[in-house]
Design a protein around this motif. Structure first.
Motif, PDB file in Angstrom:
ATOM      1  N   PRO A  50       0.804  -1.229   0.000  1.00  0.00           N
ATOM      2  CA  PRO A  50       0.000   0.000   0.000  1.00  0.00           C
ATOM      3  C   PRO A  50       0.838   1.279   0.000  1.00  0.00           C
ATOM      4  O   PRO A  50       0.514   2.230  -0.716  1.00  0.00           O
ATOM      5  N   GLU A  51       1.908   1.311   0.764  1.00  0.00           N
ATOM      6  CA  GLU A  51       2.721   2.525   0.857  1.00  0.00           C
ATOM      7  C   GLU A  51       3.498   2.824  -0.425  1.00  0.00           C
ATOM      8  O   GLU A  51       4.121   3.882  -0.554  1.00  0.00           O
ATOM      9  N   SER A  52       3.417   1.912  -1.399  1.00  0.00           N
ATOM     10  CA  SER A  52       4.124   2.092  -2.665  1.00  0.00           C
ATOM     11  C   SER A  52       3.204   2.465  -3.826  1.00  0.00           C
ATOM     12  O   SER A  52       3.676   2.678  -4.936  1.00  0.00           O
ATOM     13  N   ILE A  53       1.907   2.516  -3.597  1.00  0.00           N
ATOM     14  CA  ILE A  53       0.961   2.788  -4.684  1.00  0.00           C
ATOM     15  C   ILE A  53       1.063   4.257  -5.095  1.00  0.00           C
ATOM     16  O   ILE A  53       0.935   5.158  -4.261  1.00  0.00           O
ATOM     17  N   HIS A  54       1.304   4.485  -6.391  1.00  0.00           N
ATOM     18  CA  HIS A  54       1.455   5.841  -6.918  1.00  0.00           C
ATOM     19  C   HIS A  54       1.217   5.819  -8.432  1.00  0.00           C
ATOM     20  O   HIS A  54       1.147   4.760  -9.041  1.00  0.00           O
ATOM     21  N   LEU A  55       1.133   7.013  -9.010  1.00  0.00           N
ATOM     22  CA  LEU A  55       0.999   7.173 -10.453  1.00  0.00           C
ATOM     23  C   LEU A  55       2.218   7.963 -10.929  1.00  0.00           C
ATOM     24  O   LEU A  55       2.351   9.150 -10.607  1.00  0.00           O
ATOM     25  N   THR A  56       3.107   7.321 -11.665  1.00  0.00           N
ATOM     26  CA  THR A  56       4.346   7.961 -12.111  1.00  0.00           C
ATOM     27  C   THR A  56       4.063   8.976 -13.212  1.00  0.00           C
ATOM     28  O   THR A  56       3.376   8.680 -14.188  1.00  0.00           O
ATOM     29  N   SER A 140       0.154   0.682 -10.492  1.00  0.00           N
ATOM     30  CA  SER A 140       0.441  -0.757 -10.465  1.00  0.00           C
ATOM     31  C   SER A 140      -0.150  -1.374  -9.204  1.00  0.00           C
ATOM     32  O   SER A 140       0.091  -0.885  -8.104  1.00  0.00           O
ATOM     33  N   LEU A 141      -0.920  -2.441  -9.379  1.00  0.00           N
ATOM     34  CA  LEU A 141      -1.558  -3.108  -8.244  1.00  0.00           C
ATOM     35  C   LEU A 141      -1.039  -4.508  -7.990  1.00  0.00           C
ATOM     36  O   LEU A 141      -0.981  -4.957  -6.846  1.00  0.00           O
ATOM     37  N   LEU A 142      -0.693  -5.223  -9.052  1.00  0.00           N
ATOM     38  CA  LEU A 142      -0.315  -6.627  -8.911  1.00  0.00           C
ATOM     39  C   LEU A 142       0.772  -6.948  -9.926  1.00  0.00           C
ATOM     40  O   LEU A 142       0.597  -6.707 -11.115  1.00  0.00           O
ATOM     41  N   ARG A 143       1.888  -7.470  -9.436  1.00  0.00           N
ATOM     42  CA  ARG A 143       3.016  -7.821 -10.290  1.00  0.00           C
ATOM     43  C   ARG A 143       3.197  -9.334 -10.315  1.00  0.00           C
ATOM     44  O   ARG A 143       2.727 -10.038  -9.443  1.00  0.00           O
ATOM     45  N   LYS A 144       3.931  -9.778 -11.328  1.00  0.00           N
ATOM     46  CA  LYS A 144       4.325 -11.185 -11.435  1.00  0.00           C
ATOM     47  C   LYS A 144       3.134 -12.139 -11.430  1.00  0.00           C
ATOM     48  O   LYS A 144       3.149 -13.176 -10.781  1.00  0.00           O
TER      49      LYS A 144
END
Length: 191
Positions: A50-56, A140-144
């Motif tokens: 959650p603390e990494s959710i952003h829009l670059t 980005s919400l879900l990787r890999k």
């Protein structure tokens, strides 16, 4: 000069891996994190912390630490009006197995802000690493996501209204647990 006649190697200046982003408020982060956790339970993969959710808005990569004050002054000179985002759609990129959230119709102010920022950065001598690609606003919400389970149909989401009133300069430090982000400066959106 050293006794062997060779010049001493030059020390590389300290650098910071940086980018500019829109940083969602806590209520939006919480809702996006819920969507990410739900998708991870259905599709596999790794939910974004959650603390990494952003829009670059612009990724620069490594910048000399000595240039960070100029970078901040340059960003402070960007003029763009505040705007409202409606996060109302999910998307999947098969090339990197990524589930993202975004806008079905981004307001014109969003790409306008990204373009104005990139223009000011270029004028100040900074290189935006992703400047050659079309701006693709997403969170980005879900990787890999496992290749064996790519989503065929993405579920609808309840639209999330996000009032964007500023953007941030972020330092990214890579670690074994993933990138750690630290906001270095905040910039209000001012027309």
């Amino acid at each position: 000069m050293p006794p062997d006649g060779l010049a001493a190697p030059q020390a590389r200046p300290a650098t910071a891996r940086v980018f500019f982003a829109l940083w969602p408020p806590a209520a939006i982060v919480e809702q996006l994190a819920d969507i990410a956790r739900s998708a991870a339970s259905q599709l596999g993969g790794k939910a974004t912390r959650p603390e990494s959710i952003h829009l670059t808005l612009a990724f620069l990569g490594e910048v000399a630490e000595s240039r960070l004050p100029l970078l901040a002054r340059t960003a402070a000179s960007v003029r763009a009006a505040p705007f409202e985002l409606q996060i109302d759609t999910l998307g999947y990129w098969s090339h990197n197995h990524l589930l993202w959230a975004g806008c079905s119709a981004a307001p014109s102010e969003l790409p306008g802000l990204a373009a104005a920022l990139q223009q000011q950065l270029a004028a100040a001598g900074f290189v935006v690493a992703d400047a050659g690609r079309p701006f693709a606003p997403h969170l980005s919400l879900l990787r890999k996501i496992p290749v064996a389970h790519p989503p065929k149909i993405l579920p609808p989401i309840v639209p999330l209204a996000w009032s964007c009133t500023g953007f941030v300069l972020v330092r990214s430090q890579l670690s074994a647990s993933g990138p750690e982000y630290k906001i270095l400066a905040e910039f209000p959106l001012v027309p």
